[in-house]
Write a protein that holds these residues in place. Sequence first.
Motif, PDB file in Angstrom:
ATOM      1  N   ILE A 215      -5.373   6.019   1.095  1.00  0.00           N
ATOM      2  CA  ILE A 215      -4.678   4.686   1.113  1.00  0.00           C
ATOM      3  C   ILE A 215      -4.847   4.295  -0.339  1.00  0.00           C
ATOM      4  O   ILE A 215      -5.802   4.328  -0.806  1.00  0.00           O
TER       5      ILE A 215
ATOM      6  N   VAL B 166      -4.034   5.262  10.533  1.00  0.00           N
ATOM      7  CA  VAL B 166      -4.710   4.061   9.905  1.00  0.00           C
ATOM      8  C   VAL B 166      -5.039   2.929  11.042  1.00  0.00           C
ATOM      9  O   VAL B 166      -4.283   2.859  12.085  1.00  0.00           O
TER      10      VAL B 166
ATOM     11  N   LEU C 237       3.728   2.785   6.269  1.00  0.00           N
ATOM     12  CA  LEU C 237       2.635   2.084   6.986  1.00  0.00           C
ATOM     13  C   LEU C 237       2.782   2.109   8.531  1.00  0.00           C
ATOM     14  O   LEU C 237       1.891   2.182   9.332  1.00  0.00           O
TER      15      LEU C 237
ATOM     16  N   ILE D  89       0.707   4.960   1.367  1.00  0.00           N
ATOM     17  CA  ILE D  89      -0.100   5.753   2.280  1.00  0.00           C
ATOM     18  C   ILE D  89       0.227   7.267   2.195  1.00  0.00           C
ATOM     19  O   ILE D  89       1.549   7.519   2.086  1.00  0.00           O
TER      20      ILE D  89
ATOM     21  N   PHE E  99       0.808  -1.219  -0.109  1.00  0.00           N
ATOM     22  CA  PHE E  99       0.071  -0.011  -0.080  1.00  0.00           C
ATOM     23  C   PHE E  99       0.729   0.993   0.146  1.00  0.00           C
ATOM     24  O   PHE E  99       1.819   1.218   0.294  1.00  0.00           O
TER      25      PHE E  99
ATOM     26  N   ASN F 235      -8.622   3.897   6.837  1.00  0.00           N
ATOM     27  CA  ASN F 235      -8.052   5.303   7.383  1.00  0.00           C
ATOM     28  C   ASN F 235      -8.789   6.019   8.595  1.00  0.00           C
ATOM     29  O   ASN F 235      -9.923   5.844   8.545  1.00  0.00           O
TER      30      ASN F 235
END
Length: 110
Positions: free
Chosen positions: A41, A25, A16, A7, A5, A34
């Motif tokens: 995200i 998150v 993350l 972010i 992911f 989120n």
Amino acid sequence: MRINFKIVKNGEQISLRDAIKEKYVSITDEGICNTSENIKIFKSTGLYDYNSKEIFENDILIDNKGRKYKVVNISGTFCIKGIGKNKDFEPFALNGLKLINRVDGLEIIQ
């Protein structure tokens, strides 16, 4: 299976680990959520541009003719959709453009 992911907080990418630490998150049985309106995200497509840079949803790609595309998720399929002068381009599944795990002829610019 690994799922990556990206972010972004206020336009800047954060890890993350930092997002969880700062409680931006949370991770639940349903996935990553989120908890702040300043957080976005984006899921990895699992593909890379021809410079071996990982492609995420919402990335902007450019082809060798200067045409720009945005990576979008349509019904669970990652597609590219033309933007700018190329906006009439119909969404096209990214996996139809892949060569091994790289997307042929497209580069991330944003």
